[in-house]
Design an enzyme around this catalytic site. Structure first.
Site, mmCIF file in Angstrom:
data_model
loop_
_atom_site.group_PDB
_atom_site.id
_atom_site.type_symbol
_atom_site.label_atom_id
_atom_site.label_comp_id
_atom_site.label_asym_id
_atom_site.label_seq_id
_atom_site.Cartn_x
_atom_site.Cartn_y
_atom_site.Cartn_z
ATOM 1 C CG HIS A 64 -1.767 -1.197 1.361
ATOM 2 N ND1 HIS A 64 -3.068 -1.231 0.901
ATOM 3 C CD2 HIS A 64 -1.517 -2.420 1.886
ATOM 4 C CE1 HIS A 64 -3.583 -2.429 1.143
ATOM 5 N NE2 HIS A 64 -2.658 -3.170 1.737
ATOM 6 C CG ASP A 317 -0.754 -6.723 2.194
ATOM 7 O OD1 ASP A 317 -0.971 -5.744 1.461
ATOM 8 O OD2 ASP A 317 -1.658 -7.392 2.721
ATOM 9 N N GLY A 336 -3.391 -3.827 9.139
ATOM 10 C CA GLY A 336 -2.158 -3.661 8.374
ATOM 11 C C GLY A 336 -0.964 -3.342 9.242
#
Length: 429
Positions: A64, A317, A336
């Site tokens: 991200h 990730d 996250g």
């Protein structure tokens, strides 16, 4: 600059070789590899590399990016510096920026690497070398799963592939997507999950979830969606990459599908390989992931899946958040954790140093296989090849503190802990 690395351990997943050798690097290429290089050009920098590891550059399948839209978490420049510091020479950005990568202009913006700038927390300044940036294009407008983006325009703009990077509810739309995307010949990735089955869960269903009093997510939330996706792949024959595999049953389904000839690849994330639900006893919100951490049996199956190739690759990730975003109740915190600078040291120490993985198995899952999943040419360490390499010291110890990190966020369960292993140099053509 010409450099000679003496007696370095060379890990080359492409050739399935792991050996001690001298390596000469000149003009951005591997000039020579031999047990002993004595014919050394003038002005060559010689480094004794006993105990160090020279490997191909790492490749991240998906992470991200906080810029544009969430620069308070991390800038694109600091993200790229963190990736380089972690040994990544290629990264692939998910489309969930703000605005979403559903238009060619956003692809161009993200691929225009910003110039490095002085890092606010690093006394020695910034890294000068950035990884190659690739971008996933959104499948649906605004990631809403309702209307297709202009796939042809995004493909022409040079996206690495297509994904929304999140579970979908409408299987009819997924079927149509697989039919439409087939002619473009680009990777398409799905993160399987059934939101109705997941509900408001934040932790994998099982005894630990009951003990910790957290809303559970059944494994079937992932596996039912995966089974449906595999049926659609069988019907359309469109190659698909399966993201964020996190359950033992998913590994079984993927193994069966591959044995039946379905054109699929799969990845899990580095934290799902290392941690299970028992770690959540700390209620550290950096352990709040999506999908959630698996039970011990899931972790064991995922590790076996990576070793035997059922799970092709390990993704990072990377998901930075601010201190304020993460400092709330576990169930309320956004899912996250950051990971670029921690993944290789922790995977090496927990999997390779313990004998669970060979060095080649880990390096292949972090370098060669992610590149292949993205339909890219993997880097290699052979005479004449471009020097896309990293030098890793598995013995260097350091503490995970904000001043020791290039990322501007520090949402990790390893914050304040001592780690062993660090990338000490990166070469990129």
């Amino acid at each position: 600059m010409t450099e000679l690395l003496k007696k370095v351990r060379v890990i080359n997943p492409n050739l399935k070789s792991d050996e001690i050798a001298d390596v000469l690097i000149a003009d951005g290429k591997v000039a020579a590899i031999a047990p002993d290089i004595s014919d050394i050009p003038a002005d060559t920098t010689i480094q004794d590399c006993q105990g160090l590891i020279l490997g191909t550059g790492l490749v991240d399948l998906y992470s991200h990016c906080s810029q544009p839209g969430f620069e308070q978490r991390e800038t694109l420049s600091s993200m790229l510096q963190a990736a380089a510091a972690g040994g990544f020479t290629r990264i692939t950005i998910l489309p969930d920026t703000s605005p979403v990568v559903d238009h060619p202009a956003m692809v161009t913006q993200l691929q225009q690497t910003p110039p490095p700038h002085p890092h606010p927390r690093k006394q020695e300044g910034e890294l000068k070398l950035h990884p190659q940036v690739y971008v996933w294009g959104a499948i649906s407008l605004d990631l809403a799963g309702k209307q297709l983006t202009e796939l042809a325009d995004l493909a022409a703009a040079g996206v690495a592939g297509f994904t929304d990077g999140q579970p979908w509810d409408n299987l009819g739309f997924v079927h149509r997507v697989l039919e439409y995307l087939q002619p473009w010949g680009k990777p398409v990735a799905f993160s399987p999950g059934d939101r109705l089955l997941s509900g408001h869960g934040v932790m994998r269903e099982g005894v630990p979830a009951l003990r910790f009093g957290l809303p559970p997510v059944p494994a079937s939330a992932e596996t039912t969606a995966l089974a449906a996706l595999l049926e659609l792949v069988a019907a359309t024959a469109t190659p698909v990459h399966i993201m964020r595999v996190s359950t033992a049953r998913s590994v079984e389904l993927i193994a069966t599908a591959k044995a039946g000839g379905l054109p699929i690849t799969a990845s899990t994330t580095w934290m799902h390989l290392l941690l299970d639900t028992t770690a959540i006893a700390s209620y550290n919100t950096s352990l709040r992931l999506e999908p959630p951490l698996g039970n011990p049996s899931d972790v064991k199956a995922l590790q076996a899946g990576v070793k035997n190739g059922v799970i092709d690759a390990i993704a990072i990730d990377h998901a930075p958040y601010t201190y304020e975003e993460k400092m709330q109740a576990f169930a309320s915190s956004p899912p996250g954790a950051m990971g670029y600078e921690l993944a290789l040291p922790l995977l090496w120490q927990n999997l390779v140093a313990t004998g669970k993985f060979t060095a080649l198995e880990l390096w292949g899952a972090l370098s060669t296989h992610p590149a292949e999943c993205l339909q890219q040419q993997p880097s290699t360490i052979t005479t004449g090849a471009k020097a896309e390499l990293i030098l890793f010291d598995p013995q260097e110890t350091w503490k995970v503190e904000p001043q020791n990190l290039y990322t501007l966020s520090s949402n990790t369960p390893w914050l304040g802990k001592q780690l062993q292993g660090r990338v000490v140099k990166v070469w990129h053509p």
